[in-house]
Write a protein that holds these residues in place. Sequence first.
Motif, PDB file in Angstrom:
ATOM      1  N   LEU A 163      -2.362  21.374  -2.467  1.00  9.70           N
ATOM      2  CA  LEU A 163      -3.085  20.097  -2.474  1.00  9.70           C
ATOM      3  C   LEU A 163      -3.668  19.841  -1.089  1.00  9.70           C
ATOM      4  O   LEU A 163      -3.003  20.087  -0.084  1.00  9.70           O
ATOM      5  CB  LEU A 163      -2.118  18.960  -2.852  1.00  9.70           C
ATOM      6  CG  LEU A 163      -2.643  17.522  -2.726  1.00  9.70           C
ATOM      7  CD1 LEU A 163      -3.798  17.260  -3.688  1.00  9.70           C
ATOM      8  CD2 LEU A 163      -1.516  16.513  -2.981  1.00  9.70           C
ATOM      9  N   ILE A 164      -4.881  19.353  -1.060  1.00 10.43           N
ATOM     10  CA  ILE A 164      -5.546  19.039   0.208  1.00 10.43           C
ATOM     11  C   ILE A 164      -5.740  17.532   0.314  1.00 10.43           C
ATOM     12  O   ILE A 164      -6.239  16.899  -0.621  1.00 10.43           O
ATOM     13  CB  ILE A 164      -6.955  19.686   0.259  1.00 10.43           C
ATOM     14  CG1 ILE A 164      -6.895  21.176  -0.021  1.00 10.43           C
ATOM     15  CG2 ILE A 164      -7.657  19.365   1.586  1.00 10.43           C
ATOM     16  CD1 ILE A 164      -6.379  22.003   1.100  1.00 10.43           C
ATOM     17  N   LEU A 165      -5.351  16.974   1.430  1.00 15.35           N
ATOM     18  CA  LEU A 165      -5.703  15.587   1.727  1.00 15.35           C
ATOM     19  C   LEU A 165      -6.795  15.657   2.787  1.00 15.35           C
ATOM     20  O   LEU A 165      -6.529  15.985   3.947  1.00 15.35           O
ATOM     21  CB  LEU A 165      -4.484  14.811   2.233  1.00 15.35           C
ATOM     22  CG  LEU A 165      -3.262  14.812   1.314  1.00 15.35           C
ATOM     23  CD1 LEU A 165      -2.114  14.015   1.933  1.00 15.35           C
ATOM     24  CD2 LEU A 165      -3.615  14.229  -0.058  1.00 15.35           C
ATOM     25  N   LEU A 166      -8.022  15.379   2.355  1.00 15.45           N
ATOM     26  CA  LEU A 166      -9.160  15.503   3.267  1.00 15.45           C
ATOM     27  C   LEU A 166      -9.481  14.120   3.823  1.00 15.45           C
ATOM     28  O   LEU A 166      -9.847  13.209   3.078  1.00 15.45           O
ATOM     29  CB  LEU A 166     -10.345  16.100   2.499  1.00 15.45           C
ATOM     30  CG  LEU A 166     -11.509  16.675   3.307  1.00 15.45           C
ATOM     31  CD1 LEU A 166     -12.380  17.553   2.431  1.00 15.45           C
ATOM     32  CD2 LEU A 166     -12.347  15.619   3.979  1.00 15.45           C
ATOM     33  N   VAL A 167      -9.338  13.966   5.129  1.00 17.27           N
ATOM     34  CA  VAL A 167      -9.484  12.638   5.736  1.00 17.27           C
ATOM     35  C   VAL A 167     -10.845  12.504   6.421  1.00 17.27           C
ATOM     36  O   VAL A 167     -11.282  13.403   7.156  1.00 17.27           O
ATOM     37  CB  VAL A 167      -8.346  12.380   6.757  1.00 17.27           C
ATOM     38  CG1 VAL A 167      -8.379  10.929   7.219  1.00 17.27           C
ATOM     39  CG2 VAL A 167      -6.991  12.718   6.156  1.00 17.27           C
ATOM     40  N   LYS A 174       8.151  25.161  -9.939  1.00 18.36           N
ATOM     41  CA  LYS A 174       8.069  25.720  -8.589  1.00 18.36           C
ATOM     42  C   LYS A 174       7.824  24.597  -7.579  1.00 18.36           C
ATOM     43  O   LYS A 174       8.407  24.570  -6.498  1.00 18.36           O
ATOM     44  CB  LYS A 174       6.938  26.742  -8.539  1.00 18.36           C
ATOM     45  CG  LYS A 174       6.994  27.652  -7.354  1.00 18.36           C
ATOM     46  CD  LYS A 174       6.350  28.987  -7.714  1.00 18.36           C
ATOM     47  CE  LYS A 174       6.518  29.991  -6.578  1.00 18.36           C
ATOM     48  NZ  LYS A 174       5.700  29.721  -5.436  1.00 18.36           N
ATOM     49  N   ILE A 175       6.955  23.672  -7.972  1.00 18.97           N
ATOM     50  CA  ILE A 175       6.670  22.543  -7.097  1.00 18.97           C
ATOM     51  C   ILE A 175       7.928  21.717  -6.885  1.00 18.97           C
ATOM     52  O   ILE A 175       8.258  21.324  -5.770  1.00 18.97           O
ATOM     53  CB  ILE A 175       5.545  21.683  -7.693  1.00 18.97           C
ATOM     54  CG1 ILE A 175       4.216  22.424  -7.566  1.00 18.97           C
ATOM     55  CG2 ILE A 175       5.466  20.337  -6.994  1.00 18.97           C
ATOM     56  CD1 ILE A 175       3.107  21.840  -8.388  1.00 18.97           C
ATOM     57  N   LEU A 199       5.366  20.634  -3.029  1.00 20.98           N
ATOM     58  CA  LEU A 199       3.942  20.906  -3.155  1.00 20.98           C
ATOM     59  C   LEU A 199       3.375  21.067  -1.754  1.00 20.98           C
ATOM     60  O   LEU A 199       3.437  20.148  -0.938  1.00 20.98           O
ATOM     61  CB  LEU A 199       3.328  19.677  -3.823  1.00 20.98           C
ATOM     62  CG  LEU A 199       1.951  19.735  -4.378  1.00 20.98           C
ATOM     63  CD1 LEU A 199       1.890  20.694  -5.529  1.00 20.98           C
ATOM     64  CD2 LEU A 199       1.570  18.337  -4.850  1.00 20.98           C
ATOM     65  N   SER A 200       2.836  22.230  -1.490  1.00 20.73           N
ATOM     66  CA  SER A 200       2.305  22.488  -0.157  1.00 20.73           C
ATOM     67  C   SER A 200       1.021  21.674   0.040  1.00 20.73           C
ATOM     68  O   SER A 200       0.006  21.953  -0.561  1.00 20.73           O
ATOM     69  CB  SER A 200       2.045  23.984  -0.046  1.00 20.73           C
ATOM     70  OG  SER A 200       1.580  24.278   1.217  1.00 20.73           O
TER      71      SER A 200
END
Length: 461
Positions: free
Chosen positions: A305-309, A218-219, A224-225
């Motif tokens: 997926l989270i990219l936390l800055v 699916k990804i 990938l969101s």
Amino acid sequence: MEFDTIAAISTPLGEGAIAIVRLSGDEAIQIADKLFRGKRNKRLIDVQTHTIHYGHLLDPKTGEVAEEVMVSVMKGPHTFTKEDVVEINCHGGIVSVNRVLQLVLRAGARLAEPGEFTKRAFLNGRIDLSQAEAVMDLIRAKTDRAMNVALGQMEGRLSKLIQRLRQEILETLAHVEVNIDYPEYDDVEEMTHNMLLEKANLVRVEMKKLLETSQQGKILREGLSTVIVGRPNVGKSSLLNSLVQENKAIVTDIPGTTRDVIEEYVNVRGVPLRLLDTAGIRETEDIVERIGVEKSRQVLKEADLILLVLNYSDDLTKEDENLFKAVEGMDVIVIINKTDLPQKIDMEKVKELTGKSPLVTTSLLEDQGVDDLEEAIAALFFSGSIETGDITYVSNSRHIALLHQALHTIEEAIAGVESGVPIDIVQIDFTRTWELLGEIIGESIHESLIDQLFSQFCLGK
Ligand SMILES: Nc1nc2c(c(=O)[nH]1)N(C=O)[C@@H](CNc1ccc(C(=O)N[C@@H](CCC(=O)O)C(=O)O)cc1)CN2
Ligand SMILES: Nc1nc2c(ncn2[C@@H]2O[C@H](COP(=O)(O)OP(=O)(O)OP(=O)(O)O)[C@@H](O)[C@H]2O)c(=O)[nH]1
Ligand SMILES: [K+]
Ligand SMILES: [Mg+2]
């Protein structure tokens, strides 16, 4: 099967060197022939199959030349739809291609619905439903990997696996019938049970394995969101620009610059990302910014997926800590940006909040650390790197849902056999599993669902 003759523009609308109007159906060649004037009175009805011909299209109403063309003539069944197919290659440009389409429609063709050519390939038996769906995936593929998965499915990889499982079930059911009708031995009951268990387990294991590829499949298909979050001004938009290697998002030193969610597709070491840059999350009085902040919170919930800055040159704030709480339990990569500036952030505290998630430091201003981040993204989702080579993937949500149902039914069958449920009841679950698998490849599927599936295609495909 017999259908009317359909026509559509099969190339993207817009300026281009060449555009194609495609026709399919019994009348395709006659219709094109009515409009065509070739050299030395060449007629399209006389030419050999799979040949291409230079000439002009005349407007039958006026007799005037409407277009200069190359026309391919392909006689069924060895064509995309298994019907007679004609492709008119005309000059690119909206006016010219529309003029050709109008001519063929007036000469007797009907405007095709979206996906109708592929639908005919399906209805005429050249491909099954999962292969047809792969055609659409192929058009939408955004990376090499996604394209390979779609090509594999188009060539019938998934279909073959599904057919093998269905065959397995069918043979088992046949065996059961024989055992019941002509019992050779006294212990026929026990033998039947054992065989059912063995076969059901075999099918179950195969379906499970296939479903395990669905996450990656699916990804690969949809991307990938991936949502970039953080307080205002930490460098979220700068990060998006770095990853897509283009200035897609506005970057300024004013906190609250990004107000709307910005979406970009990017391929990071083979992982297709649907990258979303969001408004910095903070309490604000500004109504427009507040709507942005609310949107950020929403997309956060649907992220893979989270990219936390975080900002290296600033203290951790309550807002940072709240962000960590908001993404708890999700796949997170923590990015500490602005390492070119003096440190103010408490690294011990960051490590504590980060826990087991990957932690990367960057200076986006100086183009430092982006490689590490890309590495971390790839590692997270491919645990190193995977090859799509020999694996059969399932990536389509319709297929995934059907497989889940089929798995559930076969598990019921197994539980039934184990607890001594009568064979004829277990047979029902077996048959149901067989039917559910059939829906994946378009057997035992309702006509209205077929219409709906094909209507999602592009026009002209
Ligand atoms: N000009 C053009 N290019 C195109 C397409 C098209 O329709 N037209 N395609 C559209 O998607 C793709 C090619 N896909 C195709 C798939 C099958 C057949 C086909 O005729 N299959 C026959 C075998 C032909 C032969 O043996 O030579 C068959 O399977 O029976 C044609 C195109 C990509 N490029
Ligand atoms: N010194 C330094 N400045 C950076 C770095 N990365 C980004 N900046 C600057 O920080 C400011 C804010 O960057 P943006 O990318 O707009 O930050 P943002 O998180 O998208 O901000 P909002 O959309 O307003 O929430 C800009 O002036 C950037 O040039 C970095 O690594 N070092
Ligand atoms: K900013
Ligand atoms: Mg921004």
